[in-house]
Scaffold this active site. Sequence first.
Site, PDB file in Angstrom:
ATOM      1  N   LYS A   1       2.275  -3.169   8.816  1.00  0.00           N
ATOM      2  CA  LYS A   1       0.861  -3.371   8.467  1.00  0.00           C
ATOM      3  C   LYS A   1       0.403  -4.628   9.187  1.00  0.00           C
ATOM      4  O   LYS A   1       1.057  -5.678   9.090  1.00  0.00           O
ATOM      5  CB  LYS A   1       0.701  -3.541   6.950  1.00  0.00           C
ATOM      6  CG  LYS A   1       1.415  -2.481   6.130  1.00  0.00           C
ATOM      7  CD  LYS A   1       0.696  -1.144   6.154  1.00  0.00           C
ATOM      8  CE  LYS A   1       1.557  -0.077   5.473  1.00  0.00           C
ATOM      9  NZ  LYS A   1       1.066   1.291   5.659  1.00  0.00           N
TER      10      LYS A   1
ATOM     11  N   ALA B   1       5.458   7.327  -3.026  1.00  0.00           N
ATOM     12  CA  ALA B   1       4.448   7.993  -3.858  1.00  0.00           C
ATOM     13  C   ALA B   1       3.075   8.058  -3.162  1.00  0.00           C
ATOM     14  O   ALA B   1       2.714   7.119  -2.452  1.00  0.00           O
ATOM     15  CB  ALA B   1       4.323   7.242  -5.187  1.00  0.00           C
TER      16      ALA B   1
ATOM     17  N   ASP C   1       9.984   4.557  -5.227  1.00  0.00           N
ATOM     18  CA  ASP C   1       8.638   4.043  -5.543  1.00  0.00           C
ATOM     19  C   ASP C   1       8.501   3.979  -7.056  1.00  0.00           C
ATOM     20  O   ASP C   1       8.980   4.874  -7.760  1.00  0.00           O
ATOM     21  CB  ASP C   1       7.559   4.988  -4.960  1.00  0.00           C
ATOM     22  CG  ASP C   1       6.219   4.291  -4.754  1.00  0.00           C
ATOM     23  OD1 ASP C   1       5.737   3.654  -5.705  1.00  0.00           O
ATOM     24  OD2 ASP C   1       5.665   4.391  -3.643  1.00  0.00           O
TER      25      ASP C   1
HETATM   26  C1  LIG Z   1       0.650   3.859   1.449  1.00  0.00           C
HETATM   27  S1  LIG Z   1       1.465   4.268  -0.015  1.00  0.00           S
HETATM   28  C2  LIG Z   1       2.633   5.443   0.519  1.00  0.00           C
HETATM   29  C3  LIG Z   1       2.100   6.800   0.750  1.00  0.00           C
HETATM   30  C4  LIG Z   1       3.198   7.801   1.040  1.00  0.00           C
HETATM   31  N1  LIG Z   1       3.864   7.518   2.306  1.00  0.00           N
HETATM   32  C5  LIG Z   1       2.660   9.211   1.091  1.00  0.00           C
HETATM   33  O1  LIG Z   1       2.692   9.812   2.171  1.00  0.00           O
HETATM   34  O2  LIG Z   1       2.221   9.719   0.063  1.00  0.00           O
HETATM   35  C6  LIG Z   1       2.460   2.865  -0.291  1.00  0.00           C
HETATM   36  C7  LIG Z   1       3.394   3.020  -1.462  1.00  0.00           C
HETATM   37  O3  LIG Z   1       4.331   1.952  -1.386  1.00  0.00           O
HETATM   38  C8  LIG Z   1       4.693   1.599  -2.699  1.00  0.00           C
HETATM   39  N2  LIG Z   1       5.314   0.271  -2.642  1.00  0.00           N
HETATM   40  C9  LIG Z   1       4.774  -0.914  -2.254  1.00  0.00           C
HETATM   41  N3  LIG Z   1       5.683  -1.904  -2.363  1.00  0.00           N
HETATM   42  C10 LIG Z   1       6.822  -1.306  -2.814  1.00  0.00           C
HETATM   43  C11 LIG Z   1       8.117  -1.789  -3.108  1.00  0.00           C
HETATM   44  N4  LIG Z   1       8.411  -3.078  -2.956  1.00  0.00           N
HETATM   45  N5  LIG Z   1       9.036  -0.917  -3.546  1.00  0.00           N
HETATM   46  C12 LIG Z   1       8.745   0.412  -3.681  1.00  0.00           C
HETATM   47  N6  LIG Z   1       7.534   0.921  -3.425  1.00  0.00           N
HETATM   48  C13 LIG Z   1       6.583   0.066  -2.990  1.00  0.00           C
HETATM   49  C14 LIG Z   1       3.398   1.690  -3.480  1.00  0.00           C
HETATM   50  O4  LIG Z   1       3.679   1.890  -4.849  1.00  0.00           O
HETATM   51  C15 LIG Z   1       2.708   2.888  -2.830  1.00  0.00           C
HETATM   52  O5  LIG Z   1       2.928   4.068  -3.574  1.00  0.00           O
END
Ligand SMILES: C[S@@+](CC[C@H](N)C(=O)[O-])C[C@H]1O[C@@H](n2cnc3c(N)ncnc32)[C@H](O)[C@@H]1O
Length: 354
Positions: free
Chosen positions: A305, A221, A240
């Site tokens: 990260k 997301a 997500d």
């Molecule tokens: C940096 S954002 C991603 C942006 C995405 N790549 C884009 O281009 O729009 C990181 C995402 O990882 C999700 N996230 C973090 N930990 C997660 C998990 N354990 N399972 C699923 N989603 C996760 C967060 O909800 C967030 O939306």
Amino acid sequence: MDKFKQLILQCRSGFEKEAAAEITACLSQAGVYGYCQLVDGQGYVSFLGAEGDALYQAIENLPFNKLIYVRQWTLATDWLELDREDRVGQIRAGLEGLPDCAEVWVEYPDTTDGRELATFCRKFGSALVQRLKRDKWLRPAKGDNGWRLQLFALSGEKIALGIAPVNNASPWPQGIPRLKFPKQAPSRSTLKLEEAWHWFVPRDEWDTRLTGGRAVDLGAAPGGWTWQLVQRGMFVSAVDNGPMDEELMDSGQVTHCKEDGYLFVPEKIVDWMVCDMVDKPIRTAAMVVEWAVKGYCREAIFNLKLPMKQRYKETERCLQHIETELKKQGLHWELRAKQLYHDREEITCHLRML
Ligand SMILES: C[S@@+](CC[C@H](N)C(=O)[O-])C[C@H]1O[C@@H](n2cnc3c(N)ncnc32)[C@H](O)[C@@H]1O
């Protein structure tokens, strides 16, 4: 080639220590010893003090693609103090004994100060090319071992004269692919995935490796990465708990899975797994190992990260963990990593199962 005194290594501003640690390790493995000069935030590192033509051999033979924190490299002379009245003439006079070069780039650090040199570098580069063409100094490479005349400017007067092997350096000035943000994409981080493909997948293989098929996007997301996958004709499971961009969902190519990305298991083998979840890098590395060992995907692109401290050490730890675990299973793979222009406190990795 003893006129060359330094290797100039461009990197993201603030990552000079990582670039220095990396090049020092890489060169010492090849038996080249010296020291790095750097200032935090200056966007480059100089490696100095190597003997004879060791740096010339190194830039020719060490694979540039293996470097993570180094965006671009230049084998260079000491800094020249140029006289404003005849900068082109002074550079021209310093070219004796250099290998044939087919093109000229004038580089500068990717920093706030450095970027102010962009116009000067472009104009100076054009003036130099005109002079070198007039003198018939520029010559196309024979075979694919050509060199580029690559200057590195710190100001209009302080410039290092250098060269770089065309096929063993970044194909983009400053190591930055200039990508245009697609207006329809749901987030700016869409450019990260596109840049990663430019680094890791040769352009002439995009039609076979990056077209159609199935993909999983972990931490998808609002959908910047999913958007790229959809553009390449893929059907995507976007994992997500957060909301996905509605227009992207209308494509009919995306299934939104509101699940924990670290526990997600695909129903069928997928061509690509991509992952942009923010978590401890070693946790992501372990998850990638599981995907590879269980054969869930053919290729993966994932972010690590970086922690605040010991970023280079942590990078090594994560990559070594992946290599060690895959080796134990007798698998064959290619693993590369790069700190992309669009990466901030992270690096991007590519794993391809062979
Ligand atoms: C940096 S954002 C991603 C942006 C995405 N790549 C884009 O281009 O729009 C990181 C995402 O990882 C999700 N996230 C973090 N930990 C997660 C998990 N354990 N399972 C699923 N989603 C996760 C967060 O909800 C967030 O939306």
